[in-house]
Scaffold this motif. Structure first.
Motif, PDB file in Angstrom:
ATOM      1  N   THR A 344      34.433  42.371  50.469  1.00 41.17           N
ATOM      2  CA  THR A 344      35.180  42.833  49.300  1.00 41.17           C
ATOM      3  C   THR A 344      36.629  43.131  49.662  1.00 41.17           C
ATOM      4  O   THR A 344      37.556  42.827  48.901  1.00 41.17           O
ATOM      5  CB  THR A 344      34.506  44.093  48.707  1.00 41.17           C
ATOM      6  OG1 THR A 344      33.181  43.761  48.292  1.00 41.17           O
ATOM      7  CG2 THR A 344      35.305  44.612  47.517  1.00 41.17           C
ATOM      8  N   GLU A 348      40.055  41.515  48.002  1.00 38.61           N
ATOM      9  CA  GLU A 348      41.128  42.334  47.456  1.00 38.61           C
ATOM     10  C   GLU A 348      42.465  42.092  48.151  1.00 38.61           C
ATOM     11  O   GLU A 348      43.514  42.383  47.575  1.00 38.61           O
ATOM     12  CB  GLU A 348      40.730  43.808  47.540  1.00 38.61           C
ATOM     13  CG  GLU A 348      39.582  44.142  46.582  1.00 38.61           C
ATOM     14  CD  GLU A 348      39.045  45.544  46.755  1.00 38.61           C
ATOM     15  OE1 GLU A 348      39.422  46.205  47.754  1.00 38.61           O
ATOM     16  OE2 GLU A 348      38.237  45.976  45.896  1.00 38.61           O
ATOM     17  N   HIS A 374      29.033  37.092  42.758  1.00 39.22           N
ATOM     18  CA  HIS A 374      29.400  36.918  41.349  1.00 39.22           C
ATOM     19  C   HIS A 374      30.919  37.006  41.187  1.00 39.22           C
ATOM     20  O   HIS A 374      31.515  36.255  40.396  1.00 39.22           O
ATOM     21  CB  HIS A 374      28.706  37.964  40.483  1.00 39.22           C
ATOM     22  CG  HIS A 374      27.280  37.621  40.152  1.00 39.22           C
ATOM     23  ND1 HIS A 374      26.949  36.554  39.344  1.00 39.22           N
ATOM     24  CD2 HIS A 374      26.105  38.195  40.530  1.00 39.22           C
ATOM     25  CE1 HIS A 374      25.628  36.492  39.223  1.00 39.22           C
ATOM     26  NE2 HIS A 374      25.094  37.469  39.937  1.00 39.22           N
ATOM     27  N   ARG A 375      31.517  37.897  41.924  1.00 38.21           N
ATOM     28  CA  ARG A 375      32.978  38.019  41.862  1.00 38.21           C
ATOM     29  C   ARG A 375      33.647  36.747  42.384  1.00 38.21           C
ATOM     30  O   ARG A 375      34.614  36.255  41.788  1.00 38.21           O
ATOM     31  CB  ARG A 375      33.409  39.239  42.672  1.00 38.21           C
ATOM     32  CG  ARG A 375      34.884  39.579  42.544  1.00 38.21           C
ATOM     33  CD  ARG A 375      35.168  40.913  43.208  1.00 38.21           C
ATOM     34  NE  ARG A 375      36.589  41.211  43.183  1.00 38.21           N
ATOM     35  CZ  ARG A 375      37.127  42.322  43.703  1.00 38.21           C
ATOM     36  NH1 ARG A 375      36.330  43.249  44.256  1.00 38.21           N
ATOM     37  NH2 ARG A 375      38.430  42.528  43.650  1.00 38.21           N
ATOM     38  N   GLU A 378      33.709  33.764  40.031  1.00 37.92           N
ATOM     39  CA  GLU A 378      34.716  33.800  38.979  1.00 37.92           C
ATOM     40  C   GLU A 378      36.107  33.469  39.499  1.00 37.92           C
ATOM     41  O   GLU A 378      37.085  33.527  38.743  1.00 37.92           O
ATOM     42  CB  GLU A 378      34.718  35.186  38.332  1.00 37.92           C
ATOM     43  CG  GLU A 378      33.399  35.530  37.637  1.00 37.92           C
ATOM     44  CD  GLU A 378      33.369  36.968  37.146  1.00 37.92           C
ATOM     45  OE1 GLU A 378      34.347  37.709  37.420  1.00 37.92           O
ATOM     46  OE2 GLU A 378      32.383  37.353  36.498  1.00 37.92           O
ATOM     47  N   ASN A 379      36.212  33.105  40.774  1.00 42.72           N
ATOM     48  CA  ASN A 379      37.518  32.798  41.355  1.00 42.72           C
ATOM     49  C   ASN A 379      38.105  31.540  40.715  1.00 42.72           C
ATOM     50  O   ASN A 379      37.380  30.582  40.445  1.00 42.72           O
ATOM     51  CB  ASN A 379      37.376  32.609  42.874  1.00 42.72           C
ATOM     52  CG  ASN A 379      38.715  32.572  43.582  1.00 42.72           C
ATOM     53  OD1 ASN A 379      39.377  31.551  43.649  1.00 42.72           O
ATOM     54  ND2 ASN A 379      39.100  33.712  44.121  1.00 42.72           N
TER      55      ASN A 379
END
Length: 398
Positions: A344, A348, A374-375, A378-379
């Motif tokens: 993560t 960031e 999931h993050r 969405e890239n």
């Protein structure tokens, strides 16, 4: 052997029009260039491989649009390029050298060579049947394809040149040396390529069997190379320094930095930062543990490995593929593949590609990784998103 390659070439020819993926792949699996290959046969290998690569002068490229899938085309092109490379350098040269060293040791020690020991089960060394002009003419379309990619990727030819100049067949070592000189004269690619490879090979040999040297010698001979304009030389010097630090060097030299201080110095470099750090780990890591080597080194008990990795990655730079060392991102994705918290952090700090490589490395479900994936899915980068989505479907959908 002549009958075998003749059959493989006939199958390649038959599978080209229209393209038949299974037939072509089967032919490539049986294609092995014999050690005493004749000129006509080697030219046929080139012609057929160039057809698949779309490089055959005066001949139509592979008609893949209506007959085979894009991934199949890519696979066939990789096989064709590999077959060409097989004629340029001996992929098993290092193994042959090891075998010969062992045979010499048996002889010196007065021991019999074990039955079956030798290189008879390896693909043969080739005796290229061409003179310099013929070799240069035949390989020209292949080199021209590399030239067309140099503007976008100045290091695209690093590995091929390194392999040929290290373990290439004599006529092609001359061809490639002349080609690199010509590229430099035309302002293409990295300047000083021939010298960079020669120096890299020298540094590789020193790193493989490091002899103790003083820190004063390091300051005079190695540290300046870390700032060299060519990344292969800079990284080669860093790998050698890593190998020296692996031996707990410089015990009587008060000016020598400790391992933590030297790592911090590398992480502050403004040029080749990631390549230098990956190369240093490659030299330091004698047990193939990657960043785990730093995590368990008693000299680094107070060292914050996570913060060091973040610092190394904080500089916006492209890390080129260098054939003489290991990439830093590779060590990162091997070490942090089960750490969703650190991944993560990478997202960031806008290091989503490395984060994706970490998050999709483990072939099993990792606690806390699903929201990270999931993050990533969405890239906006379609490659990153697709890999994350695929990993979610494979390991987190049931």
């Amino acid at each position: 052997m002549a009958d075998r390659i003749e059959q493989a070439l006939k199958e390649l020819e038959a599978g080209l029009t229209p393209p038949d993926y299974e037939r072509l792949i089967t032919a490539f699996r049986s294609l092995q260039i014999p050690g005493d290959v004749d000129s006509g046969t080697l030219k046929r290998v080139y012609r057929l491989c160039f057809r698949i690569l779309g490089l055959a002068p005066g001949e139509p490229p592979l008609d893949s649009e209506h007959h085979i899938e894009p991934w199949q085309t890519g696979h066939l092109e990789a096989c064709a390029a590999s077959a060409i490379e097989e004629s340029l350098f001996d992929r098993n040269a290092q193994t042959r050298r090891w075998i010969r060293e062992r045979e010499e040791r048996y002889r010196v020690e007065g021991k019999p060579t074990p039955a079956g020991f030798g290189d008879q089960n390896l693909p043969p060394e080739l005796h290229i049947p061409w003179d310099l002009e013929t070799a240069r003419e035949e390989i020209a379309p292949f080199l021209a394809a590399y030239e067309r990619n140099l503007a976008q990727d100045p290091g695209v030819h690093f590995k091929l040149c390194y392999d040929v100049m290290s373990d290439g067949y004599p006529v092609f070592r001359t061809v490639f040396g002349d080609w690199m000189d010509a590229l430099e004269q035309r302002g293409l690619g990295h300047p000083g390529m021939r010298m960079a490879i020669e120096k890299s090979v020298e540094l590789d040999a020193l790193a493989n069997e490091p002899e103790p040297i003083s820190w004063q010698e390091c300051e005079a001979e190695l540290l300046p190379l870390l700032d060299h304009a060519h990344p292969m030389i800079a990284a080669g010097a860093a790998r050698y320094l890593g190998a020296l630090f692996a031996e707990a060097p410089f015990p009587d030299d008060e000016k020598a930095p400790g391992l933590p201080e030297f790592l911090e110095d590398l992480a502050q470099r403004s040029e080749h930062r990631r390549s230098l750090c990956g190369a240093f780990i490659r030299g330091l890591d004698t047990e193939c543990r990657g960043l785990g080597t730093l995590a368990t080194d008693p000299r680094l008990q107070a060292f914050d490995l996570d913060e060091w990795v973040v610092e190394v990655l904080s500089l916006d730079e492209e890390e080129p593929f260098l054939p003489n060392v290991q990439a830093f991102w590779f060590y990162v994705h091997e070490y942090y593949d089960t750490d969703p918290g650190f991944i993560t952090r990478l997202i960031e700090m806008d290091r989503a590609w490395i984060a994706m490589m970490c998050a999709t490395e483990s072939p099993s479900r990792i606690e806390g990784m699903e929201p990270v994936l999931h993050r990533l899915a969405e890239n906006p980068d379609p490659e990153i998103a697709a890999h994350a989505e695929s990993h979610l479907a494979r390991h987190y959908s049931h």
